[in-house]
Design an enzyme around this catalytic site. Structure first.
Site, PDB file in Angstrom:
ATOM      1  CD  GLN A   1     -50.856  90.800 -14.155  1.00  0.00           C
ATOM      2  OE1 GLN A   1     -50.251  91.561 -14.899  1.00  0.00           O
ATOM      3  NE2 GLN A   1     -52.180  90.802 -14.063  1.00  0.00           N
ATOM      4  CG  ASP A   2     -52.111  86.597 -12.366  1.00  0.00           C
ATOM      5  OD1 ASP A   2     -52.063  87.438 -11.450  1.00  0.00           O
ATOM      6  OD2 ASP A   2     -53.036  86.548 -13.185  1.00  0.00           O
TER       7      ASP A   2
ATOM      8  NE  ARG B   1     -54.271  94.176  -7.859  1.00  0.00           N
ATOM      9  CZ  ARG B   1     -54.445  94.663  -9.078  1.00  0.00           C
ATOM     10  NH1 ARG B   1     -54.983  95.872  -9.222  1.00  0.00           N
ATOM     11  NH2 ARG B   1     -54.095  93.979 -10.150  1.00  0.00           N
TER      12      ARG B   1
END
Length: 534
Positions: free
Chosen positions: A350-351, A440
């Site tokens: 993530q990230d 998103r």
């Protein structure tokens, strides 16, 4: 006449009669008061703009811009003073970390606003103002990372006026851009797109392009090597030595030899025009494991972070090995304006890749991740890269991008061009049971475009995922143009007002390296031919 009451750092106004419609300006000099007031009509907070005009002898839209920037700088100075003088006795360790981020971010905002006041280039100014706005938002995000929003509220209300001034500056600078007359002196040093096979943006000098094409040990000012054969054994030591070694502001080159460098590297905003090159992807590796779960803000979790403008980085790998269970864990963060990253790998979950702010170009890179793994609010083109989606935590969905534009006048967005999206080896057996989306909307005006990409069948037919309910679905801009592959079909895509199936090449060209990164504020004014890059 405006009647106002002094309130904290802002003003409360009675109703004003404003010219809201935007009037074409014609030439800058000699603009009449009606035209000048129409600039205020383009601002989200026109009453503030009108008040500032009433205090000064403003004659032209350029005067409006300068007055707005000066007032925004004054607000930034107040914000910085407020943050730096806070009483931290009630703050725990995590709140203090978030506060330290805020202090650095407001210092950077002062720097960006001073740059803006010293510039005549509207696109540069819009980029730097966008960075200021991003800094303001990121300060808040640090407290949210730790569920400490109540701590942020202790000074949030006093910072709200600063946000209004920044938003006005963004709107006013954008409004007057079309009327600026660009002289040859102003465009000196600006170049056309390259006609070579690798089309690096030509904000790079001839010598920089040569370095990118053929870096060698002989071109390095200093060498980093773990075995002691260089000048330094760590990258951080080499960065610390640059100020006393470099002469002037010319390009400073650091060669990082093959090895695994277990360190967190941070290149501050004062470190401009650095080139760092390694011995290749998988050979020169910078690795770390900082993450939010272990007490670091997302901003501060980066294994490698660069803020100084004009960075060139190539032939290296950057990793954050925290794993999917640790959530936000950044491998590489860049706030380097006018930067190029070539032939590098970014590995995380993530990230992974935090394209924080500024104009950035990534070419021939490899990017691995799970959730929101290309994210941030820079003006970014990811070109001819390979994007590998990994297996997330149980119950998670994969989202490749999470763009963070908070204002419609920011010139930011994530553009993925001529790249390939596919499942990494650990995901291939689970493609049917784990959903993967192109992106998103992290923030209200999120902007992302995939064009001329190869999208494998792992991409969900809807293409894009909501962040939370109907948030941003009307205000985002998500686009797809001429993509191919099993995941490229648009028949089942979302029906959001902000989603676009782009069919026009002229519309798609707006998101190329030539247009999106170098901007429309100076290229049309030159009258010179340039390669659009589509």
């Amino acid at each position: 006449m405006a009647i106002f009451i002094n309130f904290n750092y802002g003003f409360v106004f009675t109703s004003l009669v404003l010219v809201i419609m935007f009037v074409p300006f014609g030439v800058v000099h000699g603009a009449n008061p009606t035209t000048t007031f129409s600039v205020c009509g383009r601002a989200p907070y026109p009453e503030i703009c009108t008040f500032l005009i009433g205090k000064t002898s403003i004659e032209t839209p350029l005067d409006v811009r300068r007055t707005t920037l000066v007032s925004t700088l004054a607000q930034a100075e107040k914000a910085h003073k407020l943050v730096s003088s806070m009483d931290l006795r009630s703050f725990g360790p995590r709140a203090k970390l978030a506060w330290a981020d805020c202090l650095e971010l407001y210092e950077d905002s002062l720097y960006q606003l001073n740059r803006s006041l010293g510039s005549t280039n509207s696109n540069d100014i819009q980029t730097w103002l966008s960075s200021v706005s991003t800094n303001h938002e990121t300060c808040q995000n640090g407290f949210h990372d730790f569920n400490l929003s109540s701590h942020y509220q202790t000074f949030h209300s006093s910072l709200s006026d600063f946000s209004k001034y920044v938003r006005n500056s963004l709107a006013i600078n954008k409004a007057i851009s079309p009327i600026l007359t660009i002289s040859p002196k102003q465009i000196k040093g600006r170049k056309l797109m390259s006609s070579s096979n690798i089309k690096f943006p030509k904000w790079l000098s001839k010598s920089d392009r040569k370095l990118l094409a053929t870096p060698s040990a002989t071109s390095a000012d200093i060498v980093v090597a773990q075995d002691g054969s260089g000048n330094y054994k760590t990258i951080s030591e080499a960065i610390s030595a640059v100020p006393k070694l470099r002469k002037g502001s010319s390009r400073f080159v650091i060669h990082v030899k093959a090895g695994v460098y277990k360190e967190n590297v941070e290149i501050k905003k004062t470190m401009h025009n650095l080139m760092i090159f390694g011995d290749g992807i998988g050979s020169t590796i910078v690795t770390g494991n900082k993450n939010v779960q272990d007490g670091w803000t997302t901003f501060r979790s980066a294994t490698f972070a660069v803020s100084g403008s004009g960075a060139i980085i190539r032939d290296m790998s950057f990793e954050n090995t925290a794993g999917p269970a640790k959530h936000q864990a950044v491998a590489f963060r860049s706030g380097s304006d006018l930067s190029v990253v070539y032939n590098c790998a970014f590995k995380g979950y993530q990230d992974t890749l935090y394209v924080y702010s500024g104009r950035q170009f990534y070419r021939d890179c490899i990017i691995y991740g799970t959730q929101d793994f290309i994210f941030g609010n820079g003006a970014v083109v990811v070109q001819s890269c390979k994007i590998f989606v990994r297996k997330p935590m149980s119950g998670q969905k994969n989202t490749i991008t999470a763009q963070a534009r908070t204002d419609p006048n920011q010139n930011t967005g994530i553009i993925v061009h001529n790249s390939a999206v596919q499942a990494d080896s650990d995901l291939r057996g689970s493609v049917g049971s784990i959903q993967t989306f192109l992106g998103r909307p992290w923030k209200q005006y999120s902007r992302t475009v995939f064009m001329k990409c190869s999208l494998d069948g792992l991409i969900d037919s809807a293409g894009w995922l909501q962040w939370s309910g109907n948030f941003a679905l009307n205000t985002l801009y998500y686009g797809e143009y001429a993509n191919i592959g099993a995941g490229a079909g648009t028949g089942g895509r979302v029906k959001w007002p902000g989603y676009h199936i782009i069919t026009s090449a002229s519309e798609a060209t707006k998101f190329t390296v030539g247009d999106f990164l170098d901007g429309g504020s100076w290229i049309p004014g030159t009258g010179l031919p340039y390669t659009s890059g589509l």
